[in-house]
Design a protein around this motif. Structure first.
Motif, PDB file in Angstrom:
ATOM      1  N   THR A 299      28.549  68.274  29.691  1.00  0.00           N
ATOM      2  CA  THR A 299      27.782  67.145  29.286  1.00  0.00           C
ATOM      3  C   THR A 299      26.040  66.828  29.312  1.00  0.00           C
ATOM      4  N   TYR A 303      23.640  65.706  26.551  1.00  0.00           N
ATOM      5  CA  TYR A 303      22.309  64.646  27.183  1.00  0.00           C
ATOM      6  C   TYR A 303      20.941  65.568  26.596  1.00  0.00           C
ATOM      7  N   LEU A 320      27.524  61.990  33.151  1.00  0.00           N
ATOM      8  CA  LEU A 320      26.014  62.819  33.525  1.00  0.00           C
ATOM      9  C   LEU A 320      26.147  63.197  35.233  1.00  0.00           C
TER      10      LEU A 320
END
Length: 413
Positions: A299, A303, A320
């Motif tokens: 993640t 991101y 996240l």
């Protein structure tokens, strides 16, 4: 959550809320710093690396505070130590509001680190010893979720003070509000009881308590737990210290705009802590941590490195925050179950906070690397590396779910 909580005794519930409140107010004080970084850079004319050093100093001294606080709890009692540590970090944060130079702020952040590192060790072990074994993961995961409550309060206060006050005044107002946790001491003093074993350990020399975690019987747990702490805290520090700055300077979001993105992550962090506690009690500590650590790596990289729009970043902020919560939410229960009664507080404080000694370098490295490869890549690379260390550590640790502590359960009055 309501099912296990309804089964708790009055003492278990009071202890839960004292630990929850202490950790929430701890987070309020600590997270103020990340939100004030742009103002501090302007106020003192410092670089991002200098700002990162402020965060690193807090983490570094938090490591010693955790080890010391855990030993104080083993030696003099959890409740007494909890009161002292709450007062320490509250007063230090308040004093930061009156810092007139970078050096003064550096010293005060070090004192704050001592207090907040020690507070977690005292509160977590107290809760672990009071709550019954079958609910330990859920209870301590819920206590860890208090970090999201304090973090959210810090974001709200930051948005308010930076909107209605000049930046050179707003950061001082923000730190001044750090005195609020001192009010919790009254509740701690009146509502909590010491587990019987704690007072019985007062004959143990303090230095012997500190060094007890290096005895051959528990040395392996101490070394692997320390590695676990490096990864857990390194990943979190690399991600969150400069995340507000990343959203404002790289993604060009306003203070109120970035607060919205942080709000999604914070709500998700709260949910992740609760979920991690439940999963940990059901499938075991090791499987739970391995799942959340793997998800964190994936993640964070997406991101930071994927070409996302601001809207997509807002959506991805939930996983996240959710996955980043699962690792710290499992640490209190796991570390408490690794140690025997005589050194439990010291062991938990050391393992949780030893990682801060090494992870203290992560905010500084993010600030330094950002000058060469950009802030986003610096955050992503550091965080992914740190969470990889958690995966290594959890493979080496034993499964401890359901462990019953020896002679530590107080009468549930």
């Amino acid at each position: 959550m309501s099912n296990w909580y309804s089964e708790c005794s009055p003492l278990e519930k009071r202890t839960f809320w004292a630990s929850f409140g202490g950790w929430a107010l701890d987070a309020l004080d600590v997270q103020m710093f990340g939100l004030a970084i742009p103002a501090l850079i302007a106020a003192f004319g410092i670089s991002k690396a200098d700002a990162g050093l402020l965060g690193s100093v807090t983490l570094f001294f938090g490591a010693f505070g955790g080890w010391l606080g855990g030993a104080l709890g083993d030696r003099f009692g959890r409740v007494k130590a909890l009161q002292i540590t709450v007062a320490t970090f509250a007063l230090a944060t308040f004093a930061c509001a009156f810092a007139m130079s970078y050096t003064q702020l550096l010293v005060l952040k070090a004192i704050q680190g001592l207090g907040f590192g020690a507070e977690w060790a005292c509160g977590a072990v107290l809760m672990a010893e009071i709550i019954r074994a079958e609910h330990r993961g859920k209870a301590l995961g819920s206590v860890q979720s208090a970090w999201a409550v304090g973090w959210g309060a810090a974001v709200l206060l930051s948005a308010l003070v930076f909107t209605y006050a000049p930046a050179d005044v707003a950061w001082r107002l923000l730190f001044a509000l750090g005195l609020l946790p001192a009010l919790l001491i009254i509740f701690i003093r009146r509502g909590l009881k010491e587990p019987p074993r704690v007072t019985a350990s007062e004959k143990t020399p303090f230095l012997a308590t500190l060094s007890g975690i290096f005895h051959r019987d528990v040395l392996r747990a101490t070394l692997i737990g320390g590695l676990f702490g490096i990864g857990a805290h390194g990943g979190y520090a690399a991600l969150t210290t400069f995340l507000p700055t990343y959203l404002r300077e790289v993604r060009h979001l306003s203070v109120l705009g970035s607060s919205g993105y942080l709000a999604v992550i914070i709500v998700a962090f709260f949910c992740g802590c609760i979920a991690s506690g439940i999963i940990s009690d059901r499938i075991g500590r090791r499987a739970n941590v391995a799942f959340f650590a793997s998800a964190c790596i994936i993640t964070v990289l997406v991101y930071i490195f994927a070409p996302l729009t601001n809207g997509e970043m807002l959506v991805l902020g939930f996983p996240l925050g959710f996955f980043s919560a699962g690792i710290p939410a499992s640490m209190a229960a796991l570390f408490s179950e690794l140690y025997p009664a005589g050194v439990r507080g010291t062991g938990v404080g050391f393992c949780y906070n030893f990682g801060r000694i090494v992870s203290a370098a992560f905010p500084f490295l993010v600030g330094y690397l950002s000058d060469h490869i950009g802030l986003g890549p610096a955050i992503g690379i550091d965080a992914a590396f740190a969470y990889s260390l958690v995966l290594i550590a959890v493979v080496l640790l034993p499964e401890t779910r359901g462990k019953v502590f020896e002679q530590t359960a107080p009468s549930r009055a």
